[in-house]
Design a protein around this motif. Structure first.
Motif, PDB file in Angstrom:
ATOM      1  N   ASN A 271       0.808  -1.218   0.000  1.00  0.00           N
ATOM      2  CA  ASN A 271       0.000   0.000   0.000  1.00  0.00           C
ATOM      3  C   ASN A 271       0.842   1.269   0.000  1.00  0.00           C
ATOM      4  O   ASN A 271       0.360   2.321  -0.388  1.00  0.00           O
ATOM      5  CB  ASN A 271      -0.929   0.005   1.219  1.00  0.00           C
ATOM      6  N   ILE A 272       2.076   1.137   0.468  1.00  0.00           N
ATOM      7  CA  ILE A 272       2.935   2.330   0.530  1.00  0.00           C
ATOM      8  C   ILE A 272       3.708   2.498  -0.782  1.00  0.00           C
ATOM      9  O   ILE A 272       3.821   3.599  -1.328  1.00  0.00           O
ATOM     10  CB  ILE A 272       3.910   2.221   1.725  1.00  0.00           C
ATOM     11  N   MET A 273       4.223   1.374  -1.312  1.00  0.00           N
ATOM     12  CA  MET A 273       5.042   1.456  -2.543  1.00  0.00           C
ATOM     13  C   MET A 273       4.165   1.785  -3.755  1.00  0.00           C
ATOM     14  O   MET A 273       2.991   1.439  -3.786  1.00  0.00           O
ATOM     15  CB  MET A 273       5.765   0.131  -2.767  1.00  0.00           C
ATOM     16  N   PRO A 274       4.753   2.420  -4.776  1.00  0.00           N
ATOM     17  CA  PRO A 274       3.942   2.718  -5.968  1.00  0.00           C
ATOM     18  C   PRO A 274       3.541   1.442  -6.700  1.00  0.00           C
ATOM     19  O   PRO A 274       4.334   0.501  -6.791  1.00  0.00           O
ATOM     20  CB  PRO A 274       4.863   3.576  -6.831  1.00  0.00           C
ATOM     21  N   MET A 290      -3.807   4.199  -2.857  1.00  0.00           N
ATOM     22  CA  MET A 290      -4.623   5.283  -2.267  1.00  0.00           C
ATOM     23  C   MET A 290      -4.528   6.547  -3.109  1.00  0.00           C
ATOM     24  O   MET A 290      -5.538   7.236  -3.329  1.00  0.00           O
ATOM     25  CB  MET A 290      -4.140   5.538  -0.829  1.00  0.00           C
ATOM     26  N   ALA A 291      -3.314   6.856  -3.613  1.00  0.00           N
ATOM     27  CA  ALA A 291      -3.137   8.062  -4.431  1.00  0.00           C
ATOM     28  C   ALA A 291      -3.999   7.958  -5.690  1.00  0.00           C
ATOM     29  O   ALA A 291      -4.589   8.949  -6.139  1.00  0.00           O
ATOM     30  CB  ALA A 291      -1.671   8.237  -4.801  1.00  0.00           C
ATOM     31  N   VAL A 293      -6.824   6.322  -5.991  1.00  0.00           N
ATOM     32  CA  VAL A 293      -8.225   6.522  -5.604  1.00  0.00           C
ATOM     33  C   VAL A 293      -8.515   8.015  -5.437  1.00  0.00           C
ATOM     34  O   VAL A 293      -9.519   8.538  -5.960  1.00  0.00           O
ATOM     35  CB  VAL A 293      -8.542   5.759  -4.288  1.00  0.00           C
ATOM     36  N   ILE A 294      -7.590   8.739  -4.755  1.00  0.00           N
ATOM     37  CA  ILE A 294      -7.800  10.176  -4.509  1.00  0.00           C
ATOM     38  C   ILE A 294      -7.825  10.942  -5.831  1.00  0.00           C
ATOM     39  O   ILE A 294      -8.663  11.819  -6.051  1.00  0.00           O
ATOM     40  CB  ILE A 294      -6.704  10.718  -3.559  1.00  0.00           C
ATOM     41  N   LEU A 295      -6.905  10.561  -6.743  1.00  0.00           N
ATOM     42  CA  LEU A 295      -6.849  11.244  -8.043  1.00  0.00           C
ATOM     43  C   LEU A 295      -8.156  11.061  -8.814  1.00  0.00           C
ATOM     44  O   LEU A 295      -8.712  12.014  -9.369  1.00  0.00           O
ATOM     45  CB  LEU A 295      -5.665  10.700  -8.858  1.00  0.00           C
ATOM     46  N   LEU A 296      -8.655   9.813  -8.827  1.00  0.00           N
ATOM     47  CA  LEU A 296      -9.911   9.538  -9.533  1.00  0.00           C
ATOM     48  C   LEU A 296     -11.061  10.327  -8.916  1.00  0.00           C
ATOM     49  O   LEU A 296     -11.900  10.881  -9.613  1.00  0.00           O
ATOM     50  CB  LEU A 296     -10.234   8.040  -9.459  1.00  0.00           C
ATOM     51  N   TRP A 297     -11.071  10.376  -7.591  1.00  0.00           N
ATOM     52  CA  TRP A 297     -12.149  11.079  -6.882  1.00  0.00           C
ATOM     53  C   TRP A 297     -12.115  12.572  -7.227  1.00  0.00           C
ATOM     54  O   TRP A 297     -13.144  13.172  -7.536  1.00  0.00           O
ATOM     55  CB  TRP A 297     -12.007  10.867  -5.369  1.00  0.00           C
TER      56      TRP A 297
END
Ligand SMILES: [Zn+2]
Ligand SMILES: [Zn+2]
Length: 427
Positions: A271-274, A290-291, A293-297
């Motif tokens: 979850n931390i690594m790209p 997570m990044a 998901v945030i970008l899509l949102w």
């Protein structure tokens, strides 16, 4: 032989070990366990012709899907087109042979192997008896590892991700793949394990007269997990299929916990690594789950952001918690609510493999988005770690013996199995 001693009339539930006396199952219906509602057997119309037809049609669609363009993309005058075999090729070129192998195995290899095996077994094609036993053993174990439909979901998610950047087109192979997904699921659905094994060898005689409504273990019987035969507890090898049979999986809780701890250790770095690197106009942007998901949102694609969040973050975390809870409960510390724990187990078994969506999204993006410095996507190490987490949690769920959650229930009130009609059974 009287009906009471006919081995065909008796079954031990694979999930809760309840001894069930089967009634005559009408064509197009299936019998479910009265305690945990697992399907025990199904009586399909044309049990030979229908699986053969679906499996042949699925294989034909699989060949078509590999011959033509799958999808294409146009961005600022540049275009990119991929076919299915190119997806693993790109991964190998990017030094991700491991991901390419997983893709080939889960998306193409296992479903194709299962279709060929169904055709060989239901049609009783002449082959050495030992080979027939091996194929039948493997077929039902591989069922959960075919991920054609999950790849399809990954393709759809990739489309939504890419819609903002350019124009997307669907090739002939895309439609062939859609049909392949449906046909291979249907081929599996219309094959009954008990019927297939009955074609290979007859059931062995019952060790003694069974008693409905109690667990097999309570009256000295166990079920062969491979061919469903009922055997005496003291017998180590199945007399029909030859596999080693255990009344309960040995060291089930220890194995499950060991696999769970290993997947937990990999979960944090995954979850931390790209998981992928996006290159736009010469600049590289690594992103983790997570990044993404945030970008899509923030782009307004919140339905896809939600799908990725549920599949890649919520499901694996909850699944690991649920497996830990099952082990804790099965070791005798829980509230002894077997029905609730069985529901937890069924959900864990069903949803686990759907977390692979994100891995397939990366596979499609890195194969399709290859426009040099304008825009390119590459896989990153987090993707491999995440795929390993999903696989390890699937193994952990497999290592768990669901019968352990039912062992404290001494007697069940309803002994008659439930018969469910299948509307499409006669078509
Ligand atoms: Zn049951
Ligand atoms: Zn067996």
């Amino acid at each position: 032989m009287c009906a009471a001693d006919n081995p065909q009339s008796w079954v031990l539930c694979p999930q809760c070990d309840l001894t069930v006396k089967l009634p005559a199952v009408p064509i197009g219906s299936r019998a479910r366990c009265p305690r945990c509602h697992t399907t025990l057997t199904a009586n399909w119309h044309e049990p030979q012709k229908r699986p053969t037809g679906y499996a042949f049609a699925a294989l034909f669609m699989l060949v078509l899907a590999n011959l033509f363009p799958f999808v294409n993309m146009h961005v600022a005058g540049l275009s990119s087109e991929i076919s299915l075999p190119e997806i693993p090729n790109v991964m190998v070129r990017e030094d991700y042979s491991s991901l390419a192998t997983l893709f080939l195995l889960f998306v193409q290899g296992i479903p194709a192997f299962c279709m060929v095996t169904i055709i060989l077994l239901v049609n009783r094609i002449r082959m050495p008896h030992h080979l027939r036993l091996v194929l039948a053993r493997i077929l039902f174990q591989l069922r959960n590892w075919g991920m054609a439909e999950i790849f399809m979901a990954g393709v759809l998610v990739s489309f939504v991700k890419l819609m903002a950047y350019g124009e997307l087109g669907l090739g002939i192979s895309f439609w062939a793949w859609c049909l392949f997904c449906v046909l291979q699921l249907r081929a599996f659905q219309v094959v009954d394990r008990r019927w297939v094994w009955q074609q290979i060898a007859p059931l062995p005689a019952l060790p003694h007269a069974p008693k409905a409504g109690i667990s097999g273990l309570q009256h000295g019987m166990k079920r062969c997990s491979c061919c469903t035969a009922i055997l005496p507890v003291a017998q180590n090898h199945c007399s029909r299929c030859g596999v080693v049979v255990h009344a309960r999986r040995p060291h089930s809780l220890q194995w499950t916990l060991a696999l769970l701890v290993t997947s937990l250790l990999l979960y944090l770095p995954s979850n931390i690594m790209p998981i992928m690197v996006t290159e736009t106009l010469g600049t590289q942007y690594p992103s983790n789950i997570m990044a993404g998901v945030i970008l899509l949102w923030s782009d307004g694609s919140w339905p896809v952001a939600l799908v990725i969040f549920i599949a890649s973050i919520m499901v694996p975390s909850l699944k690991m918690l649920a497996i830990g809870w099952l082990c804790w409960d099965a070791s005798g510390r829980g509230q002894h609510d077997s029905e609730k724990m069985h529901l937890v187990y069924e959900v864990v078994e069903f949803v686990g493999r759907w977390s692979m969506i994100d891995v397939f999204v990366i596979a499609v993006l890195s194969a399709l988005v290859r426009m040099g410095r304008l825009m390119s996507v590459y896989p990153a190490p987090g993707a491999l770690l995440f795929a390993l987490v999903v696989i390890l949690t699937m193994f952990a769920a497999l290592a768990f013996d669901p019968r352990l959650t039912w062992d404290r229930v001494r007697k069940t009130e309803r002994k008659e199995p439930r018969l469910d009609g299948q509307s499409s059974g006669h078509c």
